[in-house]
Design an enzyme around this catalytic site. Structure first.
Site, PDB file in Angstrom:
ATOM      1  N   ASN A  12       6.549   3.509  -2.639  1.00 48.90           N
ATOM      2  CA  ASN A  12       6.442   3.156  -1.218  1.00 48.90           C
ATOM      3  C   ASN A  12       5.762   1.795  -1.053  1.00 48.90           C
ATOM      4  O   ASN A  12       6.269   0.900  -0.382  1.00 48.90           O
ATOM      5  CB  ASN A  12       5.649   4.218  -0.451  1.00 48.90           C
ATOM      6  CG  ASN A  12       6.315   5.575  -0.497  1.00 48.90           C
ATOM      7  OD1 ASN A  12       7.453   5.708  -0.909  1.00 48.90           O
ATOM      8  ND2 ASN A  12       5.591   6.606  -0.101  1.00 48.90           N
ATOM      9  N   ASP A  13       4.588   1.660  -1.668  1.00 48.35           N
ATOM     10  CA  ASP A  13       3.867   0.395  -1.562  1.00 48.35           C
ATOM     11  C   ASP A  13       4.472  -0.691  -2.446  1.00 48.35           C
ATOM     12  O   ASP A  13       4.481  -1.861  -2.074  1.00 48.35           O
ATOM     13  CB  ASP A  13       2.390   0.590  -1.917  1.00 48.35           C
ATOM     14  CG  ASP A  13       1.551   0.952  -0.692  1.00 48.35           C
ATOM     15  OD1 ASP A  13       1.842   0.430   0.391  1.00 48.35           O
ATOM     16  OD2 ASP A  13       0.628   1.767  -0.815  1.00 48.35           O
TER      17      ASP A  13
ATOM     18  N   ARG B  26       5.836  -1.415   5.768  1.00 48.04           N
ATOM     19  CA  ARG B  26       6.568  -0.144   5.743  1.00 48.04           C
ATOM     20  C   ARG B  26       6.490   0.612   7.060  1.00 48.04           C
ATOM     21  O   ARG B  26       7.187   1.609   7.255  1.00 48.04           O
ATOM     22  CB  ARG B  26       6.069   0.742   4.602  1.00 48.04           C
ATOM     23  CG  ARG B  26       4.591   0.993   4.595  1.00 48.04           C
ATOM     24  CD  ARG B  26       4.139   1.566   3.277  1.00 48.04           C
ATOM     25  NE  ARG B  26       4.087   3.014   3.300  1.00 48.04           N
ATOM     26  CZ  ARG B  26       3.324   3.752   2.500  1.00 48.04           C
ATOM     27  NH1 ARG B  26       2.563   3.168   1.602  1.00 48.04           N
ATOM     28  NH2 ARG B  26       3.313   5.051   2.586  1.00 48.04           N
TER      29      ARG B  26
ATOM     30  N   GLU C  68       1.448  -0.365  -7.644  1.00 43.93           N
ATOM     31  CA  GLU C  68       1.871  -0.523  -6.252  1.00 43.93           C
ATOM     32  C   GLU C  68       2.046  -1.980  -5.844  1.00 43.93           C
ATOM     33  O   GLU C  68       2.520  -2.260  -4.750  1.00 43.93           O
ATOM     34  CB  GLU C  68       0.853   0.152  -5.329  1.00 43.93           C
ATOM     35  CG  GLU C  68       0.710   1.646  -5.587  1.00 43.93           C
ATOM     36  CD  GLU C  68      -0.412   2.277  -4.800  1.00 43.93           C
ATOM     37  OE1 GLU C  68      -0.132   2.892  -3.756  1.00 43.93           O
ATOM     38  OE2 GLU C  68      -1.577   2.154  -5.223  1.00 43.93           O
TER      39      GLU C  68
ATOM     40  N   HIS D  98       3.299   9.010  10.268  1.00 41.93           N
ATOM     41  CA  HIS D  98       2.795  10.381  10.331  1.00 41.93           C
ATOM     42  C   HIS D  98       3.873  11.336  10.808  1.00 41.93           C
ATOM     43  O   HIS D  98       3.987  12.469  10.318  1.00 41.93           O
ATOM     44  CB  HIS D  98       1.586  10.444  11.272  1.00 41.93           C
ATOM     45  CG  HIS D  98       0.370   9.806  10.695  1.00 41.93           C
ATOM     46  ND1 HIS D  98      -0.723   9.452  11.450  1.00 41.93           N
ATOM     47  CD2 HIS D  98       0.064   9.447   9.422  1.00 41.93           C
ATOM     48  CE1 HIS D  98      -1.637   8.908  10.667  1.00 41.93           C
ATOM     49  NE2 HIS D  98      -1.184   8.891   9.443  1.00 41.93           N
TER      50      HIS D  98
ATOM     51  N   CYS E  68       5.888   8.367  -8.317  1.00 39.46           N
ATOM     52  CA  CYS E  68       5.373   9.373  -7.381  1.00 39.46           C
ATOM     53  C   CYS E  68       5.607   9.019  -5.913  1.00 39.46           C
ATOM     54  O   CYS E  68       5.052   9.652  -5.024  1.00 39.46           O
ATOM     55  CB  CYS E  68       3.876   9.604  -7.615  1.00 39.46           C
ATOM     56  SG  CYS E  68       2.836   8.174  -7.263  1.00 39.46           S
TER      57      CYS E  68
ATOM     58  N   ARG F 145      -3.594  13.938  -3.311  1.00 34.84           N
ATOM     59  CA  ARG F 145      -4.139  12.971  -2.358  1.00 34.84           C
ATOM     60  C   ARG F 145      -5.509  13.460  -1.886  1.00 34.84           C
ATOM     61  O   ARG F 145      -5.593  14.368  -1.059  1.00 34.84           O
ATOM     62  CB  ARG F 145      -3.189  12.813  -1.169  1.00 34.84           C
ATOM     63  CG  ARG F 145      -1.805  12.288  -1.532  1.00 34.84           C
ATOM     64  CD  ARG F 145      -0.965  12.110  -0.273  1.00 34.84           C
ATOM     65  NE  ARG F 145       0.316  11.484  -0.550  1.00 34.84           N
ATOM     66  CZ  ARG F 145       1.459  12.133  -0.718  1.00 34.84           C
ATOM     67  NH1 ARG F 145       1.477  13.465  -0.633  1.00 34.84           N
ATOM     68  NH2 ARG F 145       2.583  11.492  -0.960  1.00 34.84           N
TER      69      ARG F 145
END
Length: 496
Positions: free
Chosen positions: A376-377, A387, A353, A116, A424, A223
């Site tokens: 990312n995933d 991660r 992902e 975050h 993305c 999102r």
């Protein structure tokens, strides 16, 4: 949405009831709150799951702010008279939100690149370096410090020449960024004529208002989690549809508007949805799995989207791992369309992902409308590295050849049925990764809004044929380090 998640934590029945129980036993409210928060943190530690352990920062943040409020105070904002780089063991979301404008960089021993704190720092354009050696906190720091996140270096004792070079680079970058912003609406076309769409990742109506000025070619990822995080109850069909309609009004019906369905689970815990306690939530009921286990919530979201009935609106499914999941969702969509009695034209695509989808991309390509690679995933699951794990963050590299080979598999599988593929994740934001992605056949990218203008300018300097040759070479390297060294050598003069 991060702050909304904090508000939801405050209503967590376990924290609230246990705190009140201690107060009723005669403890002070401050003592009770601290004890229960510490207990909750111990529970997170006991899971031995780094993703959950890193969420302790959010609990500590809530505790600290509540204790200040209980004593009638407010968080004291520190004001700096000159540009400042802050060093700390760890930063919390509140730390970043309350930063003085003179803070130009952050360095922390703990934290993840997708935490975050990292998300907030990125949104405020503040360079952040995490995972540094803890001994840095014991070093004598001079008046001047250079933070170079491009090379992951913090120089605590710069020479006069170091400072001269740093200021020169900053000055040149600032001028170039202004030029790029002025040219933001120009298409991103390579020297040899290949157009690359550069779309924006958004999480709110407010974000959609800034797309045009930043030169976005549409919304590559909306999102929808924020709709759920911003309330203590699941949003109604009407509430969701109103939000989607307002965004559609802001961007128009010509540009793509890709809506990702609720991506709950893993690090995105939503208290009122009664999400199951799992030893390893990253491999549990998350993404599309959660939606299929909660069909009423999911069908409400599908109904809110399908009511738009616009050709530029597309639905994207998170964390698909099997073709059966996709077919189940398509069946639900058909039922909702029948219920609404509309002639629906909305396309249904998937996030890539997990490696299983990359390996079977040609099978998926027969049925899905499009692919969007969430790097990312995909990187996390390909390399089996959490991660959010600070100790392993340096090894979590989306330019690792194993990740690149998965991307290559997806592009080749999709091409058999002429299905479009976009990227993305954070990889779509990093300039160094763009030549490889373009070379592998990616012609659509979705990135942080504030990166679009710079990345479009960078793409206009590239040659697709050259990118193709270099991408194929990268597939044969053994490590991410080798890939980065090769690309840096090729494009150092263009990176800025």
């Amino acid at each position: 949405d991060i702050l909304s998640a904090h508000l939801i934590l405050l209503t967590d029945p376990n924290i609230l009831n246990e705190t009140l129980k201690l107060i009723n036993e005669g403890k002070t409210a401050e003592f009770a709150l601290s004890r229960i928060i510490d207990r909750e943190c111990d529970v997170l530690d006991a899971t031995q799951n780094q993703l959950l352990i890193d969420r302790k920062a959010d609990l500590h943040d809530i505790r600290n702010r509540l204790l200040i409020a209980m004593n009638g105070g407010s968080t004291e904002k520190i004001i700096y008279k000159q540009q400042t780089i802050l060093l700390a063991q760890e930063f919390t979301p509140a730390d970043v939100l309350g930063l003085d404008p003179m803070v130009v960089g952050l360095v922390a021993v703990e934290g993840g690149t997708t935490s975050h704190v990292a998300i907030l720092a990125k949104s405020k354009n503040i360079p952040l370096l995490v995972g540094v050696n803890k001994n840095i906190l014991n070093q004598r720091v001079k008046d001047n410090v250079i933070l170079d996140t491009r090379n992951s270096v913090v120089n605590l004792s710069p020479t006069v020449n170091d400072l001269y070079l740093a200021h020169k680079i900053i000055e040149e970058n600032t001028k170039q960024q202004q030029i790029n912003r002025n040219n933001a609406k120009l298409d991103a076309i390579t020297i040899d004529g290949i157009r690359i769409k550069c779309m924006g990742n958004i999480a709110s109506i407010k974000d959609s208002l800034t797309l045009s000025e930043n030169g976005a070619d549409g919304v590559g990822l909306f999102r929808t989690e924020f709709l759920y995080l911003a309330s203590n109850v699941a949003p109604s069909v009407v509430e969701q549809n109103l939000t989607y309609s307002q965004i559609l009004q802001n961007i128009g019906t010509e540009l793509p508007f890709i809506i990702r369905t609720l991506d709950a689970g893993g690090e995105k815990q939503i208290a009122y949805l009664n999400m199951p306690h799992e030893i390893n939530p990253v491999l549990g009921i998350r993404g599309i799995r959660f939606s299929l286990y909660n069909k009423e919530i999911f069908c409400n979201q599908l109904e809110a989207i399908l009511q738009l009935n616009q050709t530029n609106v597309k639905i994207m499914l998170p964390m698909i791992s099997t073709i059966e999941e996709y077919r189940s969702v398509k069946e639900l969509c058909n039922k909702v369309v029948e219920k609404l009695n509309i002639n629906c034209v909305i396309e249904l695509g998937i996030m890539v992902e997990v490696p299983s989808v990359a390996l079977l991309s040609d099978i998926f390509a027969k049925e899905v409308a499009f692919f969007s690679i969430g790097t990312n995933d995909l990187t996390q699951y390909t390399l089996a590295i959490d991660r959010e794990c600070t100790k392993l963050v340096a090894q979590l590299d989306h330019l690792h050849p194993a990740v690149l080979r998965n991307i290559d598999l997806v592009v080749r599988g999709a091409s058999k049925y002429n299905k479009p593929v976009s990227v993305c994740g954070l990889m779509a934001t990093e300039k160094l990764a763009l030549p490889v992605l373009i070379g592998l056949g990616i012609n659509s990218l979705s990135m942080n809004i504030n990166s679009i203008a710079d990345n479009k300018a960078f793409i206009r300097k590239l040659n697709y044929a050259r990118c193709r040759n270099e991408a194929l070479k990268c597939l044969d390297f053994a490590t991410g380090t080798e890939v980065r060294e090769f690309l840096t050598q090729q494009y150092n003069d263009y990176l800025g």
